[in-house]
Design a protein around this motif. Structure first.
Motif, PDB file in Angstrom:
ATOM      1  N   LYS A  93      -5.571   6.172   0.452  1.00 16.88           N
ATOM      2  CA  LYS A  93      -4.589   5.093   0.350  1.00 16.88           C
ATOM      3  C   LYS A  93      -4.921   4.214  -0.847  1.00 16.88           C
ATOM      4  O   LYS A  93      -6.081   3.996  -1.180  1.00 16.88           O
ATOM      5  N   THR A 108      -3.801   0.381  -2.740  1.00 18.63           N
ATOM      6  CA  THR A 108      -3.208  -0.933  -2.482  1.00 18.63           C
ATOM      7  C   THR A 108      -3.161  -1.715  -3.782  1.00 18.63           C
ATOM      8  O   THR A 108      -4.156  -1.757  -4.525  1.00 18.63           O
ATOM      9  N   GLY A 142     -10.450   6.623   0.287  1.00 19.65           N
ATOM     10  CA  GLY A 142     -10.028   7.818   1.018  1.00 19.65           C
ATOM     11  C   GLY A 142     -11.143   8.810   1.220  1.00 19.65           C
ATOM     12  O   GLY A 142     -12.277   8.620   0.748  1.00 19.65           O
ATOM     13  N   GLU A 153      -7.093  12.131   3.500  1.00 23.81           N
ATOM     14  CA  GLU A 153      -6.493  10.827   3.750  1.00 23.81           C
ATOM     15  C   GLU A 153      -6.943   9.882   2.636  1.00 23.81           C
ATOM     16  O   GLU A 153      -8.131   9.660   2.446  1.00 23.81           O
ATOM     17  N   SER A 174       0.841  -1.201   0.000  1.00 21.66           N
ATOM     18  CA  SER A 174       0.000   0.000   0.000  1.00 21.66           C
ATOM     19  C   SER A 174       0.871   1.244   0.000  1.00 21.66           C
ATOM     20  O   SER A 174       2.036   1.211   0.390  1.00 21.66           O
ATOM     21  N   TRP A 175       0.309   2.338  -0.433  1.00 19.02           N
ATOM     22  CA  TRP A 175       0.994   3.618  -0.387  1.00 19.02           C
ATOM     23  C   TRP A 175      -0.006   4.727  -0.116  1.00 19.02           C
ATOM     24  O   TRP A 175      -1.174   4.657  -0.527  1.00 19.02           O
ATOM     25  N   ALA A 176       0.440   5.731   0.609  1.00 23.71           N
ATOM     26  CA  ALA A 176      -0.390   6.892   0.905  1.00 23.71           C
ATOM     27  C   ALA A 176      -0.381   7.826  -0.303  1.00 23.71           C
ATOM     28  O   ALA A 176       0.669   8.161  -0.842  1.00 23.71           O
ATOM     29  N   ASP A 202      -1.289  14.431  -0.543  1.00 20.28           N
ATOM     30  CA  ASP A 202      -2.428  15.298  -0.244  1.00 20.28           C
ATOM     31  C   ASP A 202      -2.932  16.019  -1.483  1.00 20.28           C
ATOM     32  O   ASP A 202      -4.139  16.140  -1.704  1.00 20.28           O
TER      33      ASP A 202
END
Length: 462
Positions: free
Chosen positions: A198, A200, A215, A196, A175-177, A180
């Motif tokens: 994310k 995957t 998100g 927020e 996964s990665w954020a 913004d």
């Protein structure tokens, strides 16, 4: 990586030496990783087909602090060719494309009242550039209307989808954020309080990689508090190296704003992409002719009041609030929003024609102004003729006064300025404008009122 568990049936015994080799090899193996990217240098032309369906409710103010809800149902369809352009900056501004639209339509029903919007053929060529608050679109060949600009705000815009891809190699389950700015761009929120999101890499099968997206972005859009929740999945073609499809669901909750109704709706966007066998108009020459920044005037919008035989241009901070082009009370109302705040309102209406070369007398115009303002009228602070070079006559009258606002704690007088314009063409056709602005905001309005008035063009009514 954990050592593999090897269970041997009696008839499948492996010599100890070979088992040692297998175990050693297993200790060196690692999970496969995948690079999922769409670089700006990939200028292959893609065919994009997007379908958007919206169901929910719109909320409008009915006065007295009360609101009413109406059912909302909308369907939109888009088909266009797309080619990436060189980056114009960092982050969102690195994402740019030129598009040739073959279809852009939307049908909307609110409280059993239906309306349709279609992208005009004159606006089929569109330049799209990423911004934190969404994708900036303009047509290099003809000015867009506000309706067309809003139509081009695509849920699941492909530039915003590219921004969701991972910054480096990723393995299945990894996964990665989402940055913004990328989450904000996908949600098209102007001022963000929290973001927020994310992604995957859910699976890889053959040349197909599945990416889950989830998100929430909270903030303000056009001054109204808004929450956008996004879930869905992207399909990445590992062989062709681009996002081949996307399926996103937006859950949108937005309060009633100064220029927009409240929204409580679910938006489903389905995007299909493939390599196009033809570049269409998106040739090297066309792409290379697009500047990094929009040319002067390219972002202006046009409003055409065909029944009045009038058109005008304005910048993008003016929003059409109401347009009654037929009937006895014809009026076009625009409101100016900057950074989520209301700056001014403009009311525009046709007025009776006079003889060619003449204009409604100044004393009659001023008497009409005083009569329309009634008790709000204070004093005339200025009257002047605005110079033109095309034979039109433009008279400006600035009036000071006040507006009484009543609330639970009583009434209060708010100082107000009204800037009136009377525009007359050489044939005697006339339009009147009034810009309402609080004195403290007059400087912020600047000369945008006179710029709009000077842009007026009279044409044959239709």
């Amino acid at each position: 990586m954990a050592q593999p568990v090897i269970r041997l049936w009696p008839m499948l015994r492996v010599p100890a030496g070979m088992l040692a080799v297998l175990l050693y090899a297993g200790s060196l193996s690692a999970a496969d990783t995948y690079v999922l990217e769409e670089p700006s240098t990939d200028t292959r032309v893609r065919l994009v087909q997007t379908e958007v369906n919206t169901q929910g409710k719109v909320k409008v103010s009915v006065g007295g602090g009360r609101s009413a809800s109406h059912e909302l149902d909308a369907a939109a369809a888009f088909r266009f060719l797309e080619r990436r352009l060189p980056p114009g900056g960092r982050d969102a501004e690195a994402l740019r494309a030129i598009r040739q639209f073959e279809q852009g339509t939307m049908q909307t029903t609110v409280a059993e009242n239906s309306s349709g919007t279609q992208l005009p053929a004159a606006n089929s060529l569109v330049v799209s550039s990423g911004r934190r608050e969404g994708v900036l679109n303009y047509c290099p060949e003809a000015a867009l209307t506000r309706d067309s600009l809003d139509l081009l705000e695509l849920p699941g815009d492909t530039l915003a989808l590219v921004a969701l891809l991972p910054p480096g190699p990723v393995e299945v389950g990894g996964s990665w954020a989402v940055a913004d700015w990328a989450a904000q761009m996908l949600a098209t929120i102007e001022a963000v309080e929290s973001a927020e999101m994310k992604c995957t890499l859910a699976s890889v099968s053959g040349n197909v990689a599945k990416i889950d997206v989830a998100g929430e972005v909270v903030g303000q859009r056009l001054g109204a508090n808004s929450t956008v929740k996004v879930t869905g999945q992207l399909t990445y073609d590992l062989q062709q190296k681009f996002i081949a499809r996307g399926s996103l669901e937006y859950k949108i909750e937005s309060g009633i704003g100064t220029i927009t109704p409240g929204i409580d709706a679910t938006v489903n966007a389905n995007i299909e992409r493939s390599l196009s066998p033809s570049a269409g108009r998106l040739t090297d020459a066309v792409a290379e002719a697009i500047p990094l920044e929009p040319p002067a005037g390219a972002l202006e919008l046009v409003f055409a009041a065909a029944p009045w035989g009038m058109s005008l241009r304005h910048d993008r901070e003016w929003y059409v609030f109401q347009a009654l082009l037929h009937g006895s009370n014809k009026v076009l109302i625009l409101r100016r929003m900057e950074r989520g705040s209301l700056i001014a309102q403009c009311n525009c209406s046709p007025v009776p024609t006079v003889k060619p070369g003449q204009q409604t007398p100044a004393d009659q115009f001023e008497a009409d102004i005083q009569r329309s303002l009634g008790e709000r009228f204070g004093e005339i602070r200025a009257r002047e003729r605005v110079p033109t070079d095309d034979g039109r006559m433009i008279t400006r009258v600035i009036v000071g006064g006040s507006v009484e606002l009543k609330g639970d704690k009583g009434a209060v007088d708010i100082p107000m300025m009204w800037i009136y314009y009377l525009v007359t063409d050489p044939n005697g056709r006339q339009m009147s404008f009034v810009f309402s602005v609080e004195p403290d905001l007059h400087e912020q309005l600047g000369d945008r009122d006179v710029a709009m008035v000077k842009s007026v063009r009279f044409v044959q009514p239709q």
